[in-house]
Scaffold this motif. Sequence first.
Motif, PDB file in Angstrom:
ATOM      1  N   LEU A 132      21.751 -12.154 -15.767  1.00  0.00           N
ATOM      2  CA  LEU A 132      20.635 -12.609 -14.711  1.00  0.00           C
ATOM      3  C   LEU A 132      21.096 -12.521 -13.294  1.00  0.00           C
ATOM      4  N   ILE A 133      22.141 -12.943 -13.024  1.00  0.00           N
ATOM      5  CA  ILE A 133      22.562 -12.857 -11.544  1.00  0.00           C
ATOM      6  C   ILE A 133      22.940 -11.330 -11.088  1.00  0.00           C
ATOM      7  N   PHE A 134      23.607 -10.679 -11.819  1.00  0.00           N
ATOM      8  CA  PHE A 134      24.244  -9.799 -11.300  1.00  0.00           C
ATOM      9  C   PHE A 134      23.630  -8.299 -12.054  1.00  0.00           C
ATOM     10  N   GLU A 135      22.872  -8.591 -13.123  1.00  0.00           N
ATOM     11  CA  GLU A 135      22.278  -7.350 -13.906  1.00  0.00           C
ATOM     12  C   GLU A 135      23.514  -6.494 -14.297  1.00  0.00           C
ATOM     13  N   SER A 136      24.625  -7.283 -14.702  1.00  0.00           N
ATOM     14  CA  SER A 136      25.856  -6.527 -15.155  1.00  0.00           C
ATOM     15  C   SER A 136      25.790  -5.912 -16.597  1.00  0.00           C
ATOM     16  N   HIS A 137      26.575  -5.324 -16.618  1.00  0.00           N
ATOM     17  CA  HIS A 137      26.843  -4.696 -17.976  1.00  0.00           C
ATOM     18  C   HIS A 137      28.389  -4.968 -18.489  1.00  0.00           C
ATOM     19  N   LEU A 138      28.929  -5.829 -18.065  1.00  0.00           N
ATOM     20  CA  LEU A 138      30.353  -6.620 -18.251  1.00  0.00           C
ATOM     21  C   LEU A 138      30.310  -6.938 -19.435  1.00  0.00           C
ATOM     22  N   THR A 139      31.477  -6.957 -20.137  1.00  0.00           N
ATOM     23  CA  THR A 139      31.857  -7.452 -21.435  1.00  0.00           C
ATOM     24  C   THR A 139      32.829  -8.609 -21.420  1.00  0.00           C
ATOM     25  N   ILE A 140      32.884  -9.465 -22.516  1.00  0.00           N
ATOM     26  CA  ILE A 140      33.613 -10.569 -22.378  1.00  0.00           C
ATOM     27  C   ILE A 140      34.480 -10.306 -23.615  1.00  0.00           C
TER      28      ILE A 140
ATOM     29  N   PHE B  27      38.669 -16.301 -37.941  1.00  0.00           N
ATOM     30  CA  PHE B  27      37.889 -15.150 -38.225  1.00  0.00           C
ATOM     31  C   PHE B  27      37.614 -15.061 -39.665  1.00  0.00           C
ATOM     32  N   LEU B  28      38.354 -15.597 -40.609  1.00  0.00           N
ATOM     33  CA  LEU B  28      37.840 -15.752 -41.948  1.00  0.00           C
ATOM     34  C   LEU B  28      36.874 -16.759 -42.565  1.00  0.00           C
ATOM     35  N   HIS B  29      36.335 -17.735 -41.467  1.00  0.00           N
ATOM     36  CA  HIS B  29      35.634 -18.690 -41.773  1.00  0.00           C
ATOM     37  C   HIS B  29      34.169 -18.447 -42.211  1.00  0.00           C
ATOM     38  N   PRO B  30      33.726 -18.793 -43.363  1.00  0.00           N
ATOM     39  CA  PRO B  30      32.300 -18.559 -43.785  1.00  0.00           C
ATOM     40  C   PRO B  30      31.384 -18.535 -42.831  1.00  0.00           C
ATOM     41  N   ASP B  31      31.368 -19.627 -41.978  1.00  0.00           N
ATOM     42  CA  ASP B  31      30.322 -19.696 -40.888  1.00  0.00           C
ATOM     43  C   ASP B  31      30.220 -18.886 -39.497  1.00  0.00           C
ATOM     44  N   LEU B  32      31.346 -17.946 -39.402  1.00  0.00           N
ATOM     45  CA  LEU B  32      31.601 -17.125 -38.406  1.00  0.00           C
ATOM     46  C   LEU B  32      30.390 -16.247 -38.102  1.00  0.00           C
ATOM     47  N   PRO B  33      29.973 -15.241 -38.937  1.00  0.00           N
ATOM     48  CA  PRO B  33      28.944 -14.388 -38.557  1.00  0.00           C
ATOM     49  C   PRO B  33      27.781 -15.129 -38.250  1.00  0.00           C
ATOM     50  N   SER B  34      27.392 -15.960 -38.915  1.00  0.00           N
ATOM     51  CA  SER B  34      25.935 -16.676 -38.551  1.00  0.00           C
ATOM     52  C   SER B  34      26.217 -17.456 -37.442  1.00  0.00           C
ATOM     53  N   TYR B  35      27.299 -18.174 -37.202  1.00  0.00           N
ATOM     54  CA  TYR B  35      27.344 -18.756 -35.805  1.00  0.00           C
ATOM     55  C   TYR B  35      27.238 -17.595 -34.570  1.00  0.00           C
ATOM     56  N   LEU B  36      28.158 -16.426 -34.738  1.00  0.00           N
ATOM     57  CA  LEU B  36      27.777 -15.592 -33.658  1.00  0.00           C
ATOM     58  C   LEU B  36      26.363 -14.998 -33.409  1.00  0.00           C
ATOM     59  N   ILE B  37      25.680 -14.905 -34.513  1.00  0.00           N
ATOM     60  CA  ILE B  37      24.202 -14.425 -34.439  1.00  0.00           C
ATOM     61  C   ILE B  37      23.476 -15.254 -33.898  1.00  0.00           C
ATOM     62  N   LYS B  38      23.659 -16.555 -34.370  1.00  0.00           N
ATOM     63  CA  LYS B  38      22.889 -17.766 -33.639  1.00  0.00           C
ATOM     64  C   LYS B  38      23.045 -17.600 -32.190  1.00  0.00           C
ATOM     65  N   CYS B  39      24.241 -17.696 -31.547  1.00  0.00           N
ATOM     66  CA  CYS B  39      24.572 -17.626 -30.150  1.00  0.00           C
ATOM     67  C   CYS B  39      23.775 -16.369 -29.484  1.00  0.00           C
ATOM     68  N   ALA B  40      23.924 -15.099 -30.031  1.00  0.00           N
ATOM     69  CA  ALA B  40      23.464 -13.930 -29.783  1.00  0.00           C
ATOM     70  C   ALA B  40      21.849 -14.141 -29.487  1.00  0.00           C
ATOM     71  N   GLN B  41      21.178 -14.484 -30.497  1.00  0.00           N
ATOM     72  CA  GLN B  41      19.751 -14.952 -30.512  1.00  0.00           C
ATOM     73  C   GLN B  41      19.441 -15.754 -29.367  1.00  0.00           C
ATOM     74  N   GLU B  42      20.211 -16.808 -29.245  1.00  0.00           N
ATOM     75  CA  GLU B  42      19.623 -18.033 -28.391  1.00  0.00           C
ATOM     76  C   GLU B  42      19.732 -17.329 -27.185  1.00  0.00           C
ATOM     77  N   THR B  43      20.678 -16.713 -26.796  1.00  0.00           N
ATOM     78  CA  THR B  43      20.833 -16.281 -25.216  1.00  0.00           C
ATOM     79  C   THR B  43      20.332 -14.819 -24.949  1.00  0.00           C
ATOM     80  N   GLY B  44      19.887 -14.128 -26.060  1.00  0.00           N
ATOM     81  CA  GLY B  44      19.213 -12.731 -25.909  1.00  0.00           C
ATOM     82  C   GLY B  44      20.428 -11.746 -25.560  1.00  0.00           C
ATOM     83  N   VAL B  45      21.600 -12.019 -25.630  1.00  0.00           N
ATOM     84  CA  VAL B  45      22.650 -11.003 -25.281  1.00  0.00           C
ATOM     85  C   VAL B  45      22.993 -10.127 -26.244  1.00  0.00           C
ATOM     86  N   ASP B  46      23.209  -8.926 -25.936  1.00  0.00           N
ATOM     87  CA  ASP B  46      23.598  -7.803 -26.955  1.00  0.00           C
ATOM     88  C   ASP B  46      24.959  -8.482 -27.506  1.00  0.00           C
ATOM     89  N   THR B  47      25.096  -7.970 -29.076  1.00  0.00           N
ATOM     90  CA  THR B  47      26.492  -8.421 -29.672  1.00  0.00           C
ATOM     91  C   THR B  47      27.337  -7.395 -29.185  1.00  0.00           C
TER      92      THR B  47
END
Length: 279
Positions: free
Chosen positions: A106-114, A123-143
């Motif tokens: 929003l501030i910089f129109e940046s294409h930086l990664t984190i 890494f092996l936790h059952p909820d990891l993928p769904s949690y990641l997707i939830k956060c991506a969807q809530e923020t609208g940021v590309d995975t």
Amino acid sequence: SRNSSREAQGIFNPDMQVNMEKTMFSEMNLRNGLNQNEFHLYYQPQVNGLLGELVGFEALIRWQHPERGLIFPGDFIELAESTGLIIPLGEWVIKEAFTQLKRWELIFESHLTISINLSPRHFLHPDLPSYLIKCAQETGVDTEKLVLEITENVALEDFQAVKKRMNELNCLGFEISIDDFGTGYSAFIYLQHFSVQQIKIDQQFISGINEDPKSEAIVRTIIELGNRLGLQLIAEGVETKLQSERLKELGCLDMQGYYFGRPIPVDEINKQLSSVLNN
Ligand code: C2E
Ligand code: CA
Ligand code: CA
Ligand code: CA
């Protein structure tokens, strides 16, 4: 407190204090810290040495303890792992990183990664993928913008589970980076069987790159291996101009280390970003 009860028992001595300070946090301390929002992400720049361009950041967790001051992950990640608190802590890191990516867009129109560090357990936790997707969807940021760093110490007993999880995360668009490459037990197994996109050449190989022919040979070989396998390469722990120049000659262009910048809080990063990106 624990301290005074030990004193009362007469078993307290200065040597013990040093030992105790490392292990003094309890599960409850950690849980409180999480509830009280005492954790912060610091960001360290990752640059392309050839163009001198900023490509992204690694997020490194810090605990701003009300009495003990700034606590580094070496003093609490193990406890978090063993108590299972690494899952809520890791989820906090994921959410915070996505939120920060959104702010920078929003501030910089940046294409930086984190890049974030994921513990083996998470890494092996059952909820990891769904949690990641939830956060991506809530923020609208590309995975694609969140890079997941794991070490070679992710349990290989469960070979199929690791393989499946990597494919799952790749399918969702996440890139996977092997942290501390070459220092674990199974570097080649990872590259042979798993789908990873990046390797981070460990600091301990970089530090001797100009003086020690063995270190240089190892770095040279990792770079050639990475190139043959079509992987992104990044060198970590780059502390001097000489090291960065040698790495460029050897063909490793992406770098991270004190030479380019230390991990710092987000408002300091923002000050630097506004002078770099807005003109
Ligand atoms: P790491 O992922 O290998 O991170 C690199 C460490 O080296 C960081 O220490 C960083 O501050 C430090 N460093 C960076 N550049 C240089 C350099 O040029 N020279 C030297 N000497 N050191 C440099 P830090 O922040 O204390 O983190 C230590 C470890 O804690 C990390 O190692 C990572 O394994 C773990 N960690 C950090 N944040 C998280 C997190 O959010 N979650 C989990 N699970 N682990 C984390
Ligand atoms: Ca890392
Ligand atoms: Ca590392
Ligand atoms: Ca490390």
